[in-house]
Design a protein around this motif. Structure first.
Motif, mmCIF file in Angstrom:
data_model
loop_
_atom_site.group_PDB
_atom_site.id
_atom_site.type_symbol
_atom_site.label_atom_id
_atom_site.label_comp_id
_atom_site.label_asym_id
_atom_site.label_seq_id
_atom_site.Cartn_x
_atom_site.Cartn_y
_atom_site.Cartn_z
ATOM 1 N N ALA A 69 2.684 94.429 5.458
ATOM 2 C CA ALA A 69 3.942 95.335 5.048
ATOM 3 C C ALA A 69 3.819 96.480 6.165
ATOM 4 O O ALA A 69 4.794 96.811 6.811
ATOM 5 C CB ALA A 69 3.899 96.221 3.913
ATOM 6 N N GLN A 70 2.729 96.844 6.763
ATOM 7 C CA GLN A 70 2.621 97.893 7.840
ATOM 8 C C GLN A 70 3.461 99.124 7.585
ATOM 9 O O GLN A 70 4.461 99.401 8.361
ATOM 10 C CB GLN A 70 2.873 97.299 9.153
ATOM 11 N N GLU A 71 3.509 99.570 6.098
ATOM 12 C CA GLU A 71 4.216 100.693 5.733
ATOM 13 C C GLU A 71 3.367 101.579 4.643
ATOM 14 O O GLU A 71 2.521 100.935 3.990
ATOM 15 C CB GLU A 71 5.556 100.368 5.219
ATOM 16 N N GLY A 72 3.647 102.637 4.554
ATOM 17 C CA GLY A 72 2.985 103.527 3.469
ATOM 18 C C GLY A 72 2.592 104.856 4.156
ATOM 19 O O GLY A 72 2.460 105.004 5.252
ATOM 20 N N SER A 120 -4.940 108.632 5.585
ATOM 21 C CA SER A 120 -3.478 108.779 6.113
ATOM 22 C C SER A 120 -3.158 107.369 6.927
ATOM 23 O O SER A 120 -3.958 107.079 7.801
ATOM 24 C CB SER A 120 -3.094 109.811 6.945
ATOM 25 N N LEU A 121 -2.102 106.736 6.555
ATOM 26 C CA LEU A 121 -1.759 105.631 7.332
ATOM 27 C C LEU A 121 -0.793 106.013 8.622
ATOM 28 O O LEU A 121 0.228 106.703 8.781
ATOM 29 C CB LEU A 121 -1.016 104.577 6.595
ATOM 30 N N ALA A 122 -1.263 105.346 9.734
ATOM 31 C CA ALA A 122 -0.373 105.503 11.011
ATOM 32 C C ALA A 122 0.888 105.523 11.063
ATOM 33 O O ALA A 122 1.661 106.087 11.821
ATOM 34 C CB ALA A 122 -1.293 104.798 12.050
ATOM 35 N N PHE A 123 1.356 104.510 10.073
ATOM 36 C CA PHE A 123 2.775 104.543 10.099
ATOM 37 C C PHE A 123 3.595 105.301 8.807
ATOM 38 O O PHE A 123 4.695 105.126 8.405
ATOM 39 C CB PHE A 123 3.423 102.717 9.790
ATOM 40 N N SER A 124 2.941 106.366 8.523
ATOM 41 C CA SER A 124 3.504 107.095 7.550
ATOM 42 C C SER A 124 4.581 107.878 8.284
ATOM 43 O O SER A 124 4.776 108.463 9.283
ATOM 44 C CB SER A 124 2.349 108.203 7.041
ATOM 45 N N LYS A 125 5.804 108.048 7.416
ATOM 46 C CA LYS A 125 7.118 108.342 8.144
ATOM 47 C C LYS A 125 7.296 109.984 7.419
ATOM 48 O O LYS A 125 8.322 110.251 7.714
ATOM 49 C CB LYS A 125 8.165 107.358 7.721
ATOM 50 N N ASP A 126 6.551 110.469 6.440
ATOM 51 C CA ASP A 126 6.957 111.710 5.911
ATOM 52 C C ASP A 126 5.856 112.609 6.157
ATOM 53 O O ASP A 126 5.032 112.921 4.974
ATOM 54 C CB ASP A 126 7.321 111.270 4.555
ATOM 55 N N GLU A 127 5.486 113.125 7.196
ATOM 56 C CA GLU A 127 4.404 114.074 7.490
ATOM 57 C C GLU A 127 4.398 115.220 6.556
ATOM 58 O O GLU A 127 3.523 115.623 6.004
ATOM 59 C CB GLU A 127 4.542 114.503 9.045
ATOM 60 N N ALA A 128 5.617 115.696 6.155
ATOM 61 C CA ALA A 128 5.597 117.015 5.145
ATOM 62 C C ALA A 128 5.042 116.849 3.798
ATOM 63 O O ALA A 128 4.315 117.510 3.384
ATOM 64 C CB ALA A 128 7.055 117.530 5.343
ATOM 65 N N ALA A 129 5.614 115.634 3.268
ATOM 66 C CA ALA A 129 5.294 115.396 1.853
ATOM 67 C C ALA A 129 3.629 115.022 1.993
ATOM 68 O O ALA A 129 3.129 115.349 1.003
ATOM 69 C CB ALA A 129 5.934 114.187 1.288
ATOM 70 N N ARG A 130 3.493 114.115 2.951
ATOM 71 C CA ARG A 130 1.953 113.528 2.851
ATOM 72 C C ARG A 130 0.921 114.792 3.152
ATOM 73 O O ARG A 130 0.068 114.787 2.430
ATOM 74 C CB ARG A 130 1.888 112.762 4.281
#
Length: 269
Positions: free
Chosen positions: A95-98, A234-244
């Motif tokens: 999936a390369q997402e998350g 942390s996954l490299a394709f994380s799209k939400d830095e603030a929430a993470r």
């Protein structure tokens, strides 16, 4: 200051990859330790934000409670996929997402290391030998599993951390071929349930899986060398830095540690 520097380094790394036409899997350097926000115990309003997290199935109960507490605290939607390590690794690769992978041990990050941007240790993961309450078969150590009539259920040695540990422990005692292993299960809770339902005489599971009046932990040191650490990667394709970042801070909070402890996990320090 540390957080600012850490975030700057992550952003520079991602920009560098983009400029070179690379993807997350081409990263050559090992992940750096995670930095977290909200050290003062306050969290942002994250309504409208969503975190996609992969978590080891054996940690479903404590992590569900932690995720729910964070969602209530911040309004962030928590989408958590619970699966054994092999399944989670496959989903991450395909999936390369998350945003995060909470694994049963740091070893389980290796197959997806190209997709890991950083990690932080959460709690100890302690393997134990478990028998029926009252220990009717008088099992005191791993070598006692070789006695005639003793049946054992273990985790999947290819897909689950606890299964891999069990295999290594038995091999270390040189008793693998002498132990009557009647079944393998995909998750640690399923292994423990086999003992709870009297389907076998002994199992090797995580300490938290033994919290049931029908079973008890054997007081042996045979599995001490195999104590692991639960990492949040942390996954490299994380799209939400603030929430993470906010959730990583919450994972380091006393509230999250109390939830882990209520399920039998031990803190790192």
């Amino acid at each position: 200051m540390k957080r600012t520097l850490g975030l700057t380094l992550v952003l520079l790394t991602l920009l560098s990859l983009a400029a070179c036409g690379a993807n997350p899997s081409s990263a050559a350097t090992p992940p750096a330790p995670e930095t977290t926000a909200s050290a003062d115990g306050t969290y942002s309003n994250l309504s409208g934000h969503t975190l996609l997290i992969y978590c080891g199935a054996g940690m479903t109960d404590p992590f569900s409670e932690i995720a729910s507490a964070f969602e209530k605290e911040t309004g962030c939607t928590m989408e958590v996929t619970y699966a054994n390590a092999g399944q989670a690794q496959t989903q991450i690769k395909t999936a390369q997402e998350g945003d995060l992978f909470v694994a049963g041990s740091a070893d389980e990050l290796k197959p997806v290391s190209d997709f890991i941007a950083g990690q932080t240790d959460l709690v100890k993961h302690i393997p134990v030998l478990v028998v029926a309450a009252g220990n009717p078969k008088q099992i005191t150590c791993l070598k006692d599993l070789t006695a005639e009539g003793i049946t054992v259920v273990l985790g999947d040695g290819d897909a689950t951390p606890i299964g891999k540990i069990a295999d290594k422990a038995l091999a270390g005692q040189k008793i693998t071929e002498e132990v009557e292993i009647i079944a393998r299960s995909a998750t640690a809770p399923a292994v423990a349930n086999a003992l709870i339902t009297s389907s076998c005489d002994a199992v090797i599971v995580w300490k938290e899986n033994a919290a049931n009046d029908a079973i008890e932990i054997v007081g042996t040191t045979d599995l001490d060398p195999f104590v692991k650490t639960v990492p949040a990667a942390s996954l490299a394709f994380s799209k939400d830095e603030a929430a993470r970042s906010e959730f990583l801070a919450f994972l380091a909070s006393d509230a999250a540690k109390a939830i882990w402890a209520s399920y039998g996990y031990e803190s790192m320090g």
